[in-house]
Write a protein that holds these residues in place. Sequence first.
Motif, PDB file in Angstrom:
ATOM      1  N   LYS A   9      41.618  43.852  26.495  1.00  0.00           N
ATOM      2  CA  LYS A   9      41.186  44.590  27.815  1.00  0.00           C
ATOM      3  C   LYS A   9      39.979  44.982  27.894  1.00  0.00           C
ATOM      4  CE  LYS A   9      43.243  46.144  31.863  1.00  0.00           C
ATOM      5  NZ  LYS A   9      44.425  46.661  32.688  1.00  0.00           N
ATOM      6  N   ASP A  10      40.014  46.477  26.917  1.00  0.00           N
ATOM      7  CA  ASP A  10      38.533  46.911  26.874  1.00  0.00           C
ATOM      8  C   ASP A  10      37.064  46.271  27.018  1.00  0.00           C
ATOM      9  OD1 ASP A  10      40.437  49.372  27.056  1.00  0.00           O
ATOM     10  OD2 ASP A  10      40.589  49.481  25.441  1.00  0.00           O
ATOM     11  N   ALA A  11      37.277  45.859  25.676  1.00  0.00           N
ATOM     12  CA  ALA A  11      35.766  45.125  25.678  1.00  0.00           C
ATOM     13  C   ALA A  11      36.578  43.990  26.604  1.00  0.00           C
ATOM     14  CB  ALA A  11      36.260  43.872  24.646  1.00  0.00           C
ATOM     15  N   LEU A  12      36.485  43.388  27.271  1.00  0.00           N
ATOM     16  CA  LEU A  12      36.364  42.771  28.535  1.00  0.00           C
ATOM     17  C   LEU A  12      35.860  43.863  29.958  1.00  0.00           C
ATOM     18  CD1 LEU A  12      36.518  39.565  29.472  1.00  0.00           C
ATOM     19  CD2 LEU A  12      38.942  39.864  30.050  1.00  0.00           C
ATOM     20  N   SER A  13      36.247  44.750  30.194  1.00  0.00           N
ATOM     21  CA  SER A  13      35.696  45.606  31.253  1.00  0.00           C
ATOM     22  C   SER A  13      34.679  46.177  30.395  1.00  0.00           C
ATOM     23  CB  SER A  13      36.882  46.338  30.664  1.00  0.00           C
ATOM     24  OG  SER A  13      36.198  47.652  31.801  1.00  0.00           O
ATOM     25  N   ASP A  14      34.355  46.483  29.736  1.00  0.00           N
ATOM     26  CA  ASP A  14      32.917  46.315  28.795  1.00  0.00           C
ATOM     27  C   ASP A  14      31.542  45.347  29.344  1.00  0.00           C
ATOM     28  OD1 ASP A  14      33.999  48.346  27.692  1.00  0.00           O
ATOM     29  OD2 ASP A  14      33.607  48.827  25.573  1.00  0.00           O
ATOM     30  N   LEU A  15      31.865  44.544  28.861  1.00  0.00           N
ATOM     31  CA  LEU A  15      31.129  43.470  29.079  1.00  0.00           C
ATOM     32  C   LEU A  15      31.024  43.231  30.944  1.00  0.00           C
ATOM     33  CD1 LEU A  15      30.416  39.935  28.163  1.00  0.00           C
ATOM     34  CD2 LEU A  15      32.023  39.432  28.883  1.00  0.00           C
ATOM     35  N   PHE A  16      31.952  42.857  31.606  1.00  0.00           N
ATOM     36  CA  PHE A  16      31.709  43.517  33.331  1.00  0.00           C
ATOM     37  C   PHE A  16      30.812  44.452  33.523  1.00  0.00           C
ATOM     38  CE2 PHE A  16      35.597  40.614  33.500  1.00  0.00           C
ATOM     39  CZ  PHE A  16      35.254  38.862  33.467  1.00  0.00           C
ATOM     40  N   GLN A  17      31.124  45.106  33.201  1.00  0.00           N
ATOM     41  CA  GLN A  17      30.545  46.624  33.106  1.00  0.00           C
ATOM     42  C   GLN A  17      29.147  46.805  33.237  1.00  0.00           C
ATOM     43  OE1 GLN A  17      31.688  49.281  35.114  1.00  0.00           O
ATOM     44  NE2 GLN A  17      33.608  49.216  35.072  1.00  0.00           N
ATOM     45  N   ALA A  18      28.375  45.793  31.790  1.00  0.00           N
ATOM     46  CA  ALA A  18      27.567  45.712  31.009  1.00  0.00           C
ATOM     47  C   ALA A  18      26.367  44.291  31.863  1.00  0.00           C
ATOM     48  CB  ALA A  18      27.351  45.170  29.504  1.00  0.00           C
ATOM     49  N   LEU A  19      26.676  43.919  32.757  1.00  0.00           N
ATOM     50  CA  LEU A  19      26.420  43.143  33.423  1.00  0.00           C
ATOM     51  C   LEU A  19      25.111  43.380  34.966  1.00  0.00           C
ATOM     52  CD1 LEU A  19      28.829  39.857  33.888  1.00  0.00           C
ATOM     53  CD2 LEU A  19      27.074  39.940  32.473  1.00  0.00           C
ATOM     54  N   PRO A  20      24.812  42.686  34.783  1.00  0.00           N
ATOM     55  CA  PRO A  20      23.503  43.228  35.326  1.00  0.00           C
ATOM     56  C   PRO A  20      23.600  43.053  37.457  1.00  0.00           C
ATOM     57  CG  PRO A  20      22.112  41.218  34.874  1.00  0.00           C
ATOM     58  CD  PRO A  20      23.562  41.367  34.053  1.00  0.00           C
ATOM     59  N   ASP A  21      24.228  41.536  36.973  1.00  0.00           N
ATOM     60  CA  ASP A  21      24.740  41.492  38.416  1.00  0.00           C
ATOM     61  C   ASP A  21      26.115  42.238  39.097  1.00  0.00           C
ATOM     62  OD1 ASP A  21      22.923  39.292  38.669  1.00  0.00           O
ATOM     63  OD2 ASP A  21      24.655  37.618  38.689  1.00  0.00           O
ATOM     64  N   GLY A  22      26.638  42.618  40.003  1.00  0.00           N
ATOM     65  CA  GLY A  22      27.794  43.253  41.144  1.00  0.00           C
ATOM     66  C   GLY A  22      29.174  42.348  41.106  1.00  0.00           C
ATOM     67  N   ILE A  23      30.298  42.557  40.472  1.00  0.00           N
ATOM     68  CA  ILE A  23      31.444  42.092  39.962  1.00  0.00           C
ATOM     69  C   ILE A  23      32.705  43.427  40.605  1.00  0.00           C
ATOM     70  CG2 ILE A  23      33.230  40.960  38.965  1.00  0.00           C
ATOM     71  CD1 ILE A  23      30.342  39.708  38.392  1.00  0.00           C
ATOM     72  N   ALA A  24      33.252  42.797  41.265  1.00  0.00           N
ATOM     73  CA  ALA A  24      33.981  43.716  41.910  1.00  0.00           C
ATOM     74  C   ALA A  24      35.471  42.274  41.744  1.00  0.00           C
ATOM     75  CB  ALA A  24      34.363  43.698  43.132  1.00  0.00           C
ATOM     76  N   VAL A  25      36.760  42.811  42.058  1.00  0.00           N
ATOM     77  CA  VAL A  25      38.033  42.292  42.918  1.00  0.00           C
ATOM     78  C   VAL A  25      38.917  42.662  43.988  1.00  0.00           C
ATOM     79  CG1 VAL A  25      39.895  40.671  41.456  1.00  0.00           C
ATOM     80  CG2 VAL A  25      38.152  40.990  39.863  1.00  0.00           C
ATOM     81  N   THR A  26      39.219  41.779  44.576  1.00  0.00           N
ATOM     82  CA  THR A  26      39.555  42.667  45.300  1.00  0.00           C
ATOM     83  C   THR A  26      41.155  41.636  45.974  1.00  0.00           C
ATOM     84  OG1 THR A  26      38.787  41.106  47.201  1.00  0.00           O
ATOM     85  CG2 THR A  26      37.509  43.229  46.688  1.00  0.00           C
ATOM     86  N   ASP A  27      42.211  42.644  45.761  1.00  0.00           N
ATOM     87  CA  ASP A  27      43.080  41.984  46.029  1.00  0.00           C
ATOM     88  C   ASP A  27      43.358  40.752  47.825  1.00  0.00           C
ATOM     89  OD1 ASP A  27      43.315  44.426  48.478  1.00  0.00           O
ATOM     90  OD2 ASP A  27      44.618  45.311  47.473  1.00  0.00           O
ATOM     91  N   MET A  28      44.581  41.037  48.513  1.00  0.00           N
ATOM     92  CA  MET A  28      44.271  40.127  49.453  1.00  0.00           C
ATOM     93  C   MET A  28      44.308  40.848  50.377  1.00  0.00           C
ATOM     94  SD  MET A  28      44.752  36.978  48.046  1.00  0.00           S
ATOM     95  CE  MET A  28      45.214  35.529  50.447  1.00  0.00           C
TER      96      MET A  28
END
Length: 190
Positions: A9-28
């Motif tokens: 989970k930490d590795a995946l989070s680090d991967l998403f933090q390193a991306l140049p595109d903005g990524i967000a997940v929202t609830d409903m």
Amino acid sequence: AKAVASRKKDALSDLFQALPDGIAVTDMEGRITFANRAIAALLDIEQTSEELNGDLSSFDLKGQLLQEMPSLEESSLFDPKSANRPAVSELQQSGDNSGRVLRVARQPLQGANSQGQVWTLRDITQQKLAEKMREQFIDTATHELRTPLSNIKAYAETLATCEKINLEEQKEFCNIINSETSRLARFVDD
């Protein structure tokens, strides 16, 4: 097993933090459950050093409504009627970043463990500028080609249809046709 899952989970989070595109997940309801640092840069969200406690890894927008973020307030992507469908929109930013264009995409996330939406933001300003320059070039090129072609056509038609043109006028018309042809060739070479 929990330690391995936590590291993944930490590795995946680090991967998403390193991306140049903005990524967000929202609830409903549109509340952010995850956002990477790039989204803050693209939306000009500044967190004070007190909020971060000097630690960039603690950057967090959790719990905030994505549709209330700068530049997103006017987006039609937050219409609840279309929340369950993928959508893409281009947004022109205002303020300090006037002229910047963002591509915002929404993808519904409906799995056994979670429901919500995944958002991606990409700065497409350079792409839009390139498209605008290409259109301007095509407009200019079209104009530069039409003028000599119109002249060539007019003089050639006159030579072909008029029977009472003296030799001097014929030579002048041929010289104009030759001149316009040379102009076209120079333009193509340029």
